[in-house]
Design a protein around this motif. Sequence first.
Motif, PDB file in Angstrom:
ATOM      1  N   GLY A 181       0.779  -1.236   0.000  1.00 27.01           N
ATOM      2  CA  GLY A 181       0.000   0.000   0.000  1.00 27.01           C
ATOM      3  C   GLY A 181       0.806   1.280   0.000  1.00 27.01           C
ATOM      4  N   SER A 182       2.107   1.194  -0.291  1.00 23.22           N
ATOM      5  CA  SER A 182       2.898   2.419  -0.399  1.00 23.22           C
ATOM      6  C   SER A 182       2.401   3.226  -1.596  1.00 23.22           C
ATOM      7  CB  SER A 182       4.374   2.069  -0.576  1.00 23.22           C
ATOM      8  OG  SER A 182       4.526   1.047  -1.537  1.00 23.22           O
ATOM      9  N   ASP A 183       2.760   4.496  -1.627  1.00 23.45           N
ATOM     10  CA  ASP A 183       2.281   5.377  -2.691  1.00 23.45           C
ATOM     11  C   ASP A 183       2.690   4.878  -4.060  1.00 23.45           C
ATOM     12  OD1 ASP A 183       1.290   7.025  -0.786  1.00 23.45           O
ATOM     13  OD2 ASP A 183       2.422   8.796  -1.388  1.00 23.45           O
ATOM     14  N   GLY A 184       1.764   4.870  -5.009  1.00 26.77           N
ATOM     15  CA  GLY A 184       2.115   4.624  -6.394  1.00 26.77           C
ATOM     16  C   GLY A 184       3.082   5.699  -6.859  1.00 26.77           C
ATOM     17  N   PHE A 185       3.815   5.369  -7.932  1.00 27.00           N
ATOM     18  CA  PHE A 185       4.864   6.266  -8.426  1.00 27.00           C
ATOM     19  C   PHE A 185       4.205   7.280  -9.352  1.00 27.00           C
ATOM     20  CE2 PHE A 185       8.988   6.817 -10.907  1.00 27.00           C
ATOM     21  CZ  PHE A 185       9.708   7.317  -9.841  1.00 27.00           C
ATOM     22  N   GLY A 186       3.556   8.288  -8.762  1.00 28.76           N
ATOM     23  CA  GLY A 186       2.796   9.240  -9.559  1.00 28.76           C
ATOM     24  C   GLY A 186       3.295  10.652  -9.343  1.00 28.76           C
ATOM     25  N   PHE A 187       3.842  11.222 -10.386  1.00 24.96           N
ATOM     26  CA  PHE A 187       4.373  12.574 -10.306  1.00 24.96           C
ATOM     27  C   PHE A 187       3.955  13.335 -11.553  1.00 24.96           C
ATOM     28  CE2 PHE A 187       7.150   9.799  -7.920  1.00 24.96           C
ATOM     29  CZ  PHE A 187       7.102  10.409  -6.676  1.00 24.96           C
ATOM     30  N   ALA A 188       3.435  14.532 -11.377  1.00 24.88           N
ATOM     31  CA  ALA A 188       2.970  15.330 -12.509  1.00 24.88           C
ATOM     32  C   ALA A 188       4.100  16.262 -12.945  1.00 24.88           C
ATOM     33  CB  ALA A 188       1.747  16.129 -12.092  1.00 24.88           C
ATOM     34  N   PRO A 189       4.566  16.093 -14.203  1.00 23.44           N
ATOM     35  CA  PRO A 189       5.657  16.942 -14.685  1.00 23.44           C
ATOM     36  C   PRO A 189       5.232  18.400 -14.781  1.00 23.44           C
ATOM     37  CG  PRO A 189       4.816  15.530 -16.452  1.00 23.44           C
ATOM     38  CD  PRO A 189       4.125  15.115 -15.202  1.00 23.44           C
ATOM     39  N   GLN A 190       6.109  19.286 -14.400  1.00 17.35           N
ATOM     40  CA  GLN A 190       5.842  20.720 -14.437  1.00 17.35           C
ATOM     41  C   GLN A 190       6.655  21.350 -15.573  1.00 17.35           C
ATOM     42  OE1 GLN A 190       3.516  22.014 -11.921  1.00 17.35           O
ATOM     43  NE2 GLN A 190       3.295  19.808 -12.096  1.00 17.35           N
ATOM     44  N   TYR A 195       8.828  17.912 -10.790  1.00 16.22           N
ATOM     45  CA  TYR A 195       7.617  17.108 -10.658  1.00 16.22           C
ATOM     46  C   TYR A 195       6.859  17.470  -9.389  1.00 16.22           C
ATOM     47  CZ  TYR A 195       9.833  14.204 -14.184  1.00 16.22           C
ATOM     48  OH  TYR A 195      10.418  13.756 -15.347  1.00 16.22           O
ATOM     49  N   LYS A 196       5.531  17.431  -9.463  1.00 16.73           N
ATOM     50  CA  LYS A 196       4.730  17.525  -8.249  1.00 16.73           C
ATOM     51  C   LYS A 196       4.169  16.140  -7.930  1.00 16.73           C
ATOM     52  CE  LYS A 196       3.335  22.342  -8.066  1.00 16.73           C
ATOM     53  NZ  LYS A 196       4.542  22.672  -7.290  1.00 16.73           N
ATOM     54  N   THR A 197       4.049  15.849  -6.640  1.00 18.75           N
ATOM     55  CA  THR A 197       3.552  14.546  -6.212  1.00 18.75           C
ATOM     56  C   THR A 197       2.037  14.455  -6.383  1.00 18.75           C
ATOM     57  OG1 THR A 197       5.309  14.441  -4.591  1.00 18.75           O
ATOM     58  CG2 THR A 197       3.441  12.971  -4.248  1.00 18.75           C
ATOM     59  N   ILE A 198       1.574  13.407  -7.048  1.00 13.08           N
ATOM     60  CA  ILE A 198       0.137  13.156  -7.144  1.00 13.08           C
ATOM     61  C   ILE A 198      -0.265  12.324  -5.937  1.00 13.08           C
ATOM     62  CG2 ILE A 198      -1.677  12.046  -8.494  1.00 13.08           C
ATOM     63  CD1 ILE A 198       0.077  12.530 -10.971  1.00 13.08           C
ATOM     64  N   PRO A 199      -1.143  12.836  -5.085  1.00 12.26           N
ATOM     65  CA  PRO A 199      -1.481  12.048  -3.893  1.00 12.26           C
ATOM     66  C   PRO A 199      -2.175  10.761  -4.309  1.00 12.26           C
ATOM     67  CG  PRO A 199      -2.948  13.926  -4.102  1.00 12.26           C
ATOM     68  CD  PRO A 199      -1.913  14.079  -5.169  1.00 12.26           C
ATOM     69  N   GLN A 200      -1.831   9.697  -3.633  1.00  4.45           N
ATOM     70  CA  GLN A 200      -2.369   8.383  -3.951  1.00  4.45           C
ATOM     71  C   GLN A 200      -3.394   8.080  -2.870  1.00  4.45           C
ATOM     72  OE1 GLN A 200      -0.859   6.577  -6.775  1.00  4.45           O
ATOM     73  NE2 GLN A 200      -0.038   8.622  -7.150  1.00  4.45           N
ATOM     74  N   VAL A 201      -4.666   8.227  -3.235  1.00  5.62           N
ATOM     75  CA  VAL A 201      -5.701   8.141  -2.207  1.00  5.62           C
ATOM     76  C   VAL A 201      -6.474   6.829  -2.275  1.00  5.62           C
ATOM     77  CG1 VAL A 201      -5.872  10.642  -2.053  1.00  5.62           C
ATOM     78  CG2 VAL A 201      -7.331   9.409  -3.645  1.00  5.62           C
TER      79      VAL A 201
ATOM     80  N   TYR B  81      -4.283  21.989 -15.887  1.00  5.87           N
ATOM     81  CA  TYR B  81      -3.450  20.877 -15.466  1.00  5.87           C
ATOM     82  C   TYR B  81      -2.506  21.301 -14.348  1.00  5.87           C
ATOM     83  CZ  TYR B  81       0.158  17.253 -15.594  1.00  5.87           C
ATOM     84  OH  TYR B  81       1.058  16.280 -15.261  1.00  5.87           O
ATOM     85  N   LEU B  82      -1.845  22.441 -14.550  1.00  6.70           N
ATOM     86  CA  LEU B  82      -0.913  22.915 -13.520  1.00  6.70           C
ATOM     87  C   LEU B  82      -1.653  23.224 -12.219  1.00  6.70           C
ATOM     88  CD1 LEU B  82       1.740  25.232 -15.187  1.00  6.70           C
ATOM     89  CD2 LEU B  82       1.928  22.871 -14.406  1.00  6.70           C
ATOM     90  N   SER B  83      -2.814  23.831 -12.327  1.00  3.20           N
ATOM     91  CA  SER B  83      -3.577  24.161 -11.121  1.00  3.20           C
ATOM     92  C   SER B  83      -4.014  22.894 -10.397  1.00  3.20           C
ATOM     93  CB  SER B  83      -4.810  24.986 -11.478  1.00  3.20           C
ATOM     94  OG  SER B  83      -4.411  26.286 -11.838  1.00  3.20           O
ATOM     95  N   PHE B  84      -4.415  21.897 -11.190  1.00  2.66           N
ATOM     96  CA  PHE B  84      -4.852  20.637 -10.587  1.00  2.66           C
ATOM     97  C   PHE B  84      -3.692  19.966  -9.854  1.00  2.66           C
ATOM     98  CE2 PHE B  84      -6.064  16.061 -10.901  1.00  2.66           C
ATOM     99  CZ  PHE B  84      -7.225  16.128 -10.153  1.00  2.66           C
ATOM    100  N   THR B  85      -2.515  19.937 -10.484  1.00  3.75           N
ATOM    101  CA  THR B  85      -1.373  19.297  -9.808  1.00  3.75           C
ATOM    102  C   THR B  85      -0.954  20.103  -8.574  1.00  3.75           C
ATOM    103  OG1 THR B  85       0.271  20.365 -11.245  1.00  3.75           O
ATOM    104  CG2 THR B  85      -0.514  18.189 -11.904  1.00  3.75           C
ATOM    105  N   ALA B  86      -1.090  21.413  -8.641  1.00  3.90           N
ATOM    106  CA  ALA B  86      -0.763  22.221  -7.452  1.00  3.90           C
ATOM    107  C   ALA B  86      -1.726  21.852  -6.318  1.00  3.90           C
ATOM    108  CB  ALA B  86      -0.869  23.704  -7.781  1.00  3.90           C
ATOM    109  N   LEU B  87      -3.003  21.680  -6.690  1.00  2.00           N
ATOM    110  CA  LEU B  87      -4.004  21.300  -5.702  1.00  2.00           C
ATOM    111  C   LEU B  87      -3.693  19.908  -5.126  1.00  2.00           C
ATOM    112  CD1 LEU B  87      -6.679  22.625  -4.749  1.00  2.00           C
ATOM    113  CD2 LEU B  87      -7.858  21.085  -6.329  1.00  2.00           C
ATOM    114  N   LEU B  88      -3.296  19.000  -6.006  1.00 10.69           N
ATOM    115  CA  LEU B  88      -2.935  17.647  -5.572  1.00 10.69           C
ATOM    116  C   LEU B  88      -1.819  17.715  -4.535  1.00 10.69           C
ATOM    117  CD1 LEU B  88      -2.805  15.626  -8.919  1.00 10.69           C
ATOM    118  CD2 LEU B  88      -4.522  15.470  -7.126  1.00 10.69           C
ATOM    119  N   GLU B  89      -0.819  18.536  -4.847  1.00 16.91           N
ATOM    120  CA  GLU B  89       0.310  18.609  -3.936  1.00 16.91           C
ATOM    121  C   GLU B  89      -0.107  19.180  -2.579  1.00 16.91           C
ATOM    122  OE1 GLU B  89       4.038  18.097  -4.976  1.00 16.91           O
ATOM    123  OE2 GLU B  89       4.892  19.953  -4.204  1.00 16.91           O
TER     124      GLU B  89
END
Lengths: 352, 352, 352
Positions: A181-190, A195-201, B81-89
């Motif tokens: 259940g560790s976080d999936g490897f999800g990062f949104a490229p900027q 990269y910003k971390t995509i929360p894994q909910v 997209y950028l706003s959504f990833t900022a929100l995710l973070e």
Amino acid sequence: MEFTLAQIAHILNGELKGNGQVKVNRVGKIEEGGEGAITFLSNPKYEPFIYKTTASAVIVSKGFKPKGEISAGLILVDDPYLSFTALLEEYHKLVSFQKSGVEQPCFFADTATEGKNTYRGAFSYVGKNVRLGDNVKIYPNTYIGDDVTIGNNTIIYAGVKIYSRTKIGNYCTIHSGAVIGSDGFGFAPQADGSYKTIPQVGNVVLEDHVSIGANTTIDCATFDSTIIREGVKLDNLVQIGHNVEIGKHTVIASQTGISGSSKVGEYSMIGGQVGLAGHIQLGARTKIAAQSGINKSIKEEGKILFGSPAFDHLQYMKSAMLFKRLPELNQKIRELEEKIINLTSLKTDDEH
Amino acid sequence: MEFTLAQIAHILNGELKGNGQVKVNRVGKIEEGGEGAITFLSNPKYEPFIYKTTASAVIVSKGFKPKGEISAGLILVDDPYLSFTALLEEYHKLVSFQKSGVEQPCFFADTATEGKNTYRGAFSYVGKNVRLGDNVKIYPNTYIGDDVTIGNNTIIYAGVKIYSRTKIGNYCTIHSGAVIGSDGFGFAPQADGSYKTIPQVGNVVLEDHVSIGANTTIDCATFDSTIIREGVKLDNLVQIGHNVEIGKHTVIASQTGISGSSKVGEYSMIGGQVGLAGHIQLGARTKIAAQSGINKSIKEEGKILFGSPAFDHLQYMKSAMLFKRLPELNQKIRELEEKIINLTSLKTDDEH
Amino acid sequence: MEFTLAQIAHILNGELKGNGQVKVNRVGKIEEGGEGAITFLSNPKYEPFIYKTTASAVIVSKGFKPKGEISAGLILVDDPYLSFTALLEEYHKLVSFQKSGVEQPCFFADTATEGKNTYRGAFSYVGKNVRLGDNVKIYPNTYIGDDVTIGNNTIIYAGVKIYSRTKIGNYCTIHSGAVIGSDGFGFAPQADGSYKTIPQVGNVVLEDHVSIGANTTIDCATFDSTIIREGVKLDNLVQIGHNVEIGKHTVIASQTGISGSSKVGEYSMIGGQVGLAGHIQLGARTKIAAQSGINKSIKEEGKILFGSPAFDHLQYMKSAMLFKRLPELNQKIRELEEKIINLTSLKTDDEH
């Protein structure tokens, strides 16, 4: 743990030939045997061993006709292999479920609950709202995050880490060091290359009779569930990405990695060090040779795959054989080139 | 955790169309939605979903012109997209930093210090002279050796093991079972074929915003430092050898291994199950396909590599396609040989 | 830790040239040096550095004749490299064996015993009937199951998990997160496509001077023992299957997997990410290149293997080079086909 042959004959619903009071305390190979061992004879090529074995008992087929003296007690059943594996499983359960009670210190949140006959080892951690079923065995130094549920008769060995919200079924076994259940490897490229971390909910769901090897990692889903279906067996150091689904009764050998959002069909067999790309689907009863790499969906059932990138295993073996012979093929091409130059010049000579 | 649309519009510096009192409590996909979900529309091919979505809110571009009824509240921003990833973070941080306080029993050496608002779970171990920054969250069953420093806002999940002298920056995340700073694999061969252990007296440095996956291992340097630069993301079960340096904002997928003393350029992307030999250097923005093996330095920037041993990925794909066709090529060579034998014998016949 | 040059000359049975009261506190490279560092000169190409080094001491050969001024103290020995590695090993032991005593809370079963000068860290767990030798160092958060024996001078780092019945020799080092003795991957297929668990009732034996890397997993044998012979060094994330035997003084790099019942000969060297199939045997002094796959026994000694499936490494390198040139070979075949068509038609023209 010891059993009399009479007890075992009773458990297996078999017929006993020999002294029912003889005791056995372990399983063994027919060619090794030893006092106290019980073994089986299924493959006829092992028959010679039954006349020499020092085992205390052998499970044999009802149709078996001895051609010589046998010192071991015999238990006659319909299918010796199936009976033996049933016995193994019984034995496995007895050995595995011996521990019970609570060792101190351990941590058990106020809002956690547990069933009957559990074991919680020292330094185990059980978080908020966790639900543990009957007969759950939690070995020392194990971490179980908030809101996890674990069904009956499940064993969690030492040092396992289970993240929040994971759901684990009945009769599962999770070996030491596994991380569920560790976080999936999800990062949104900027735009700037970071990269910003995509929360894994999401979470991970293990259905019943699942076995997870040592230091294997299973990521939680981004939104919903990573699912390991009933009866799946994962070996050590396997990686399961976020949102993956592994079909029921599939077996995956050590160090294989399944990338995010891929689906493996039921009753499949995957060798060691295999890699699956993300977002692909494999049909039921797929077999994949060790070290293969699968980069596209293959939805037909029963395919046997080999290579990286993988294709049909028979075709692959032909190509692999020719790969080894490439220097020879290259030499042939060179010879052909020379011969053609000769032929062409002869031809030209003719024309003069 | 719940937010009103008005709050979110404020966070994103966006314009709200709809009821600012509507509450959202999770992120979701536009095609799934559901009450309480907030999603986004960036790719025009998903536009049809915005007229059907049951999500409570959608983040859209300021230039978006609806072609139908939309039930969701809209938040208009420059780049959805950028706003959504900022929100995710933001959401990720809120969820991850909920824990605080100290759970007993835990171990905290006399000479260790910590900042404000930390969390230290039960059975966590903090050694001598350790320095923990503000907001550091240390989950249960974690080991932090002597002389380690950890910056602000860093999360160490359950069962992580950090060897002595490691330095960890701000805003890092280390997942369960990761081992940071274990001895590099250094053994000096002796005349009799045995090995003596070379003591590894260096350390590991993780800069800011680094993420380390579950059960990943990073060896300390022999003398100085193994360095993971700012923003690097390592997936699960990755191996980083002694004295390696990973350039900033590089992403490495699961089960990849980087051998001792190698350097990976910044902004690179490395697939799963890749192997790098020791003492090699790769340029910035290198991309490496899954399962590749890199055995020499490639210092040019922006190369895309595939294969084991790896070379240019387009060339590799051509070779891989022909590998599959090797039986056919072999057959052609045989046919050519026969034809030339025929031609030669005809030729010879002519000469008679 | 500090030593005077006089002490070091004494330890190495060497001759001192310089001030015996100068102190050194670390090892270093001759080209880096620095006050307090001791280094060595073995390879003549590094000789220029000895005249510039800022190290406090250099170990040199008795036959060394300086060609200029040297500021460092010199220790003259028969073989500088061997002396330096001996020094490294001494230093390694001193650093590693510093800890002693018991940190509370920890768990030590009534029936467990231990030798002199042990260290048991907080949250370490020592099960029933465990036997710990002298100088054994058990770091925090470590689990040692029932009936385990551990010889003298062995170090178990934080978070190691050792299953019941494992036997560990003297002078072993086990790094964090390693799992020793987990169940082998044994499942008996049933008629309905599901699997029953085969209980693994054997154990793991580590002989003396064995080193196990971080997060490496070693499965117990089904009946008898998985054996890691004297002096074997396993890197991180290695997988050793049930009933495997690794010959003495063999070195295995990271992420390699050895499948069940295989045997690796002594003094072998196996690269990273290698896979061995089950039930195979390799001769002594075998060398295997990284990412290779071995699918059959190769019992001759001293073979060097490469590829997947692997064969002789020189042959493999030729094939790999031609693999890269496959598009060119394919083009040549096409040209040959055309030329032969031309030749044949010319031939036919002649015949008219």
